[in-house]
Design a protein around this motif. Structure first.
Motif, PDB file in Angstrom:
ATOM      1  N   ILE A  60       0.838  -1.203   0.000  1.00 48.77           N
ATOM      2  CA  ILE A  60       0.000   0.000   0.000  1.00 48.77           C
ATOM      3  C   ILE A  60       0.874   1.255   0.000  1.00 48.77           C
ATOM      4  O   ILE A  60       0.613   2.214  -0.742  1.00 48.77           O
ATOM      5  CB  ILE A  60      -0.968  -0.003   1.197  1.00 48.77           C
ATOM      6  CG1 ILE A  60      -1.967  -1.157   1.066  1.00 48.77           C
ATOM      7  CG2 ILE A  60      -1.700   1.330   1.321  1.00 48.77           C
ATOM      8  CD1 ILE A  60      -2.778  -1.428   2.314  1.00 48.77           C
ATOM      9  N   GLY A  61       1.931   1.247   0.831  1.00 47.08           N
ATOM     10  CA  GLY A  61       2.844   2.395   0.872  1.00 47.08           C
ATOM     11  C   GLY A  61       3.505   2.656  -0.468  1.00 47.08           C
ATOM     12  O   GLY A  61       3.634   3.804  -0.902  1.00 47.08           O
ATOM     13  N   SER A  62       3.902   1.593  -1.155  1.00 44.72           N
ATOM     14  CA  SER A  62       4.509   1.753  -2.482  1.00 44.72           C
ATOM     15  C   SER A  62       3.499   2.278  -3.491  1.00 44.72           C
ATOM     16  O   SER A  62       3.811   3.141  -4.311  1.00 44.72           O
ATOM     17  CB  SER A  62       5.077   0.415  -2.965  1.00 44.72           C
ATOM     18  OG  SER A  62       6.129  -0.001  -2.128  1.00 44.72           O
ATOM     19  N   ALA A  63       2.273   1.751  -3.428  1.00 42.27           N
ATOM     20  CA  ALA A  63       1.224   2.199  -4.352  1.00 42.27           C
ATOM     21  C   ALA A  63       0.883   3.671  -4.128  1.00 42.27           C
ATOM     22  O   ALA A  63       0.554   4.390  -5.083  1.00 42.27           O
ATOM     23  CB  ALA A  63      -0.023   1.341  -4.192  1.00 42.27           C
ATOM     24  N   LEU A  64       0.971   4.133  -2.871  1.00 42.75           N
ATOM     25  CA  LEU A  64       0.671   5.535  -2.557  1.00 42.75           C
ATOM     26  C   LEU A  64       1.875   6.445  -2.778  1.00 42.75           C
ATOM     27  O   LEU A  64       1.784   7.655  -2.572  1.00 42.75           O
ATOM     28  CB  LEU A  64       0.212   5.663  -1.100  1.00 42.75           C
ATOM     29  CG  LEU A  64      -1.133   5.012  -0.752  1.00 42.75           C
ATOM     30  CD1 LEU A  64      -1.387   5.085   0.748  1.00 42.75           C
ATOM     31  CD2 LEU A  64      -2.263   5.681  -1.521  1.00 42.75           C
ATOM     32  N   HIS A  65       3.017   5.853  -3.168  1.00 44.23           N
ATOM     33  CA  HIS A  65       4.257   6.602  -3.421  1.00 44.23           C
ATOM     34  C   HIS A  65       4.703   7.398  -2.197  1.00 44.23           C
ATOM     35  O   HIS A  65       5.070   8.572  -2.317  1.00 44.23           O
ATOM     36  CB  HIS A  65       4.107   7.526  -4.632  1.00 44.23           C
ATOM     37  CG  HIS A  65       3.683   6.815  -5.872  1.00 44.23           C
ATOM     38  ND1 HIS A  65       4.507   5.932  -6.546  1.00 44.23           N
ATOM     39  CD2 HIS A  65       2.517   6.822  -6.559  1.00 44.23           C
ATOM     40  CE1 HIS A  65       3.881   5.441  -7.598  1.00 44.23           C
ATOM     41  NE2 HIS A  65       2.660   5.953  -7.622  1.00 44.23           N
ATOM     42  N   THR A  66       4.617   6.757  -1.024  1.00 42.12           N
ATOM     43  CA  THR A  66       5.139   7.430   0.168  1.00 42.12           C
ATOM     44  C   THR A  66       6.647   7.521   0.028  1.00 42.12           C
ATOM     45  O   THR A  66       7.267   6.811  -0.755  1.00 42.12           O
ATOM     46  CB  THR A  66       4.781   6.664   1.457  1.00 42.12           C
ATOM     47  OG1 THR A  66       5.373   5.378   1.406  1.00 42.12           O
ATOM     48  CG2 THR A  66       3.280   6.553   1.630  1.00 42.12           C
ATOM     49  N   GLU A  67       7.226   8.411   0.797  1.00 40.25           N
ATOM     50  CA  GLU A  67       8.668   8.666   0.700  1.00 40.25           C
ATOM     51  C   GLU A  67       9.493   7.388   0.860  1.00 40.25           C
ATOM     52  O   GLU A  67      10.350   7.080   0.044  1.00 40.25           O
ATOM     53  CB  GLU A  67       9.052   9.690   1.777  1.00 40.25           C
ATOM     54  CG  GLU A  67      10.450  10.180   1.668  1.00 40.25           C
ATOM     55  CD  GLU A  67      10.570  11.436   0.822  1.00 40.25           C
ATOM     56  OE1 GLU A  67      11.689  11.940   0.761  1.00 40.25           O
ATOM     57  OE2 GLU A  67       9.577  11.894   0.245  1.00 40.25           O
ATOM     58  N   GLN A  68       9.240   6.646   1.933  1.00 43.36           N
ATOM     59  CA  GLN A  68       9.985   5.418   2.223  1.00 43.36           C
ATOM     60  C   GLN A  68       9.003   4.385   2.768  1.00 43.36           C
ATOM     61  O   GLN A  68       8.806   4.267   3.972  1.00 43.36           O
ATOM     62  CB  GLN A  68      11.106   5.697   3.237  1.00 43.36           C
ATOM     63  CG  GLN A  68      12.150   6.674   2.713  1.00 43.36           C
ATOM     64  CD  GLN A  68      13.118   7.117   3.781  1.00 43.36           C
ATOM     65  OE1 GLN A  68      12.745   7.341   4.930  1.00 43.36           O
ATOM     66  NE2 GLN A  68      14.376   7.252   3.408  1.00 43.36           N
ATOM     67  N   ALA A  69       8.412   3.604   1.858  1.00 45.97           N
ATOM     68  CA  ALA A  69       7.357   2.650   2.237  1.00 45.97           C
ATOM     69  C   ALA A  69       7.867   1.570   3.183  1.00 45.97           C
ATOM     70  O   ALA A  69       7.068   0.941   3.884  1.00 45.97           O
ATOM     71  CB  ALA A  69       6.760   2.014   0.990  1.00 45.97           C
ATOM     72  N   PHE A  70       9.188   1.368   3.232  1.00 47.46           N
ATOM     73  CA  PHE A  70       9.700   0.331   4.130  1.00 47.46           C
ATOM     74  C   PHE A  70       9.400   0.646   5.592  1.00 47.46           C
ATOM     75  O   PHE A  70       9.308  -0.262   6.421  1.00 47.46           O
ATOM     76  CB  PHE A  70      11.204   0.092   3.919  1.00 47.46           C
ATOM     77  CG  PHE A  70      12.079   1.264   4.239  1.00 47.46           C
ATOM     78  CD1 PHE A  70      12.503   1.501   5.539  1.00 47.46           C
ATOM     79  CD2 PHE A  70      12.487   2.127   3.236  1.00 47.46           C
ATOM     80  CE1 PHE A  70      13.332   2.572   5.836  1.00 47.46           C
ATOM     81  CE2 PHE A  70      13.308   3.207   3.514  1.00 47.46           C
ATOM     82  CZ  PHE A  70      13.729   3.432   4.826  1.00 47.46           C
ATOM     83  N   TRP A  71       9.191   1.942   5.940  1.00 50.50           N
ATOM     84  CA  TRP A  71       8.844   2.276   7.326  1.00 50.50           C
ATOM     85  C   TRP A  71       7.461   1.739   7.684  1.00 50.50           C
ATOM     86  O   TRP A  71       7.206   1.380   8.836  1.00 50.50           O
ATOM     87  CB  TRP A  71       8.893   3.788   7.559  1.00 50.50           C
ATOM     88  CG  TRP A  71      10.287   4.292   7.713  1.00 50.50           C
ATOM     89  CD1 TRP A  71      10.967   5.096   6.842  1.00 50.50           C
ATOM     90  CD2 TRP A  71      11.208   4.006   8.769  1.00 50.50           C
ATOM     91  NE1 TRP A  71      12.242   5.326   7.309  1.00 50.50           N
ATOM     92  CE2 TRP A  71      12.419   4.675   8.489  1.00 50.50           C
ATOM     93  CE3 TRP A  71      11.116   3.253   9.945  1.00 50.50           C
ATOM     94  CZ2 TRP A  71      13.520   4.604   9.331  1.00 50.50           C
ATOM     95  CZ3 TRP A  71      12.223   3.190  10.784  1.00 50.50           C
ATOM     96  CH2 TRP A  71      13.400   3.863  10.474  1.00 50.50           C
TER      97      TRP A  71
END
Length: 200
Positions: A60-71
């Motif tokens: 979901i974080g990657s799909a939303l293009h968050t700064e660093q989805a690994f967090w």
């Protein structure tokens, strides 16, 4: 006649802390004394929850293009606990710690800037005190980590971006851990009931 004292004395509070620590040690001992099969079963459910929540948070974080989805994935792993009530408490502590740490980090940036050891020390002390004062002692560790990230990790862009993105990623990971933890706990309870029925 004076009203009765509604605040517990320091002695009572100290005794409660001692009893809580003893209870925690006793619970840890009980878990370690479980038969191997039961520990493996609990471990399988724990692994299932951890993997699902971390993968969901990262996707979901990657799909939303968050700064660093690994967090988001790290938060999901950190929050996931064997019991849903513990997961809920860990999620609350992680979110509170991140909010307090972000605020303390921003204050540190305004005082001395990124990498300044004095402002880092002051911000770290402030976030620890704030968490304990707010009756959220376990959140102090997360708050300290967030403060260190905001103040010590080099970043580009406006100062407020780092704590804001971090909070969003932490909330995303926590929500994934809570939803999946709740669903898997229902599955685990169903398996327990089935096992009890077969045993009786």
């Amino acid at each position: 006649m004076s009203p009765p004292d509604t605040h517990p004395s320091r002695t009572d509070a100290t005794l409660r802390v001692i009893r809580l620590r003893r209870a925690q040690r006793a619970l840890d001992g009980l878990f370690r004394s479980l038969p191997l099969g039961r520990r493996v079963r609990t471990g399988i459910f724990m692994a299932f929850k951890t993997v699902l929540s971390a993968l969901a948070a990262y996707a979901i974080g990657s799909a939303l293009h968050t700064e660093q989805a690994f967090w988001a994935a790290i938060s999901a792993v950190a929050v996931t606990q064997p019991h849903f009530g513990d997961t809920r408490g860990a999620g609350r502590d992680r979110c509170l710690g991140t909010v307090f740490g972000g605020i303390a980090g921003l204050l540190g940036l305004s005082i001395g800037g990124s990498g300044d050891m004095l402002s880092f020390g002051l911000a770290l002390g402030l976030v620890t005190l704030a968490c304990w004062t707010a009756n959220a002692g376990p959140a102090a560790r997360i708050g300290g980590i967030t403060t260190a990230i905001v103040l010590l990790v080099p970043s580009q862009g406006p100062r407020w971006e780092v704590p804001l993105y971090r909070l969003g990623e932490v909330i995303l990971g926590t929500l994934c851990a809570l939803v999946i933890g709740w669903l898997v706990s229902r599955l685990e309870e169903h398996a327990d009931r089935k096992q009890e029925t077969e045993a009786s």
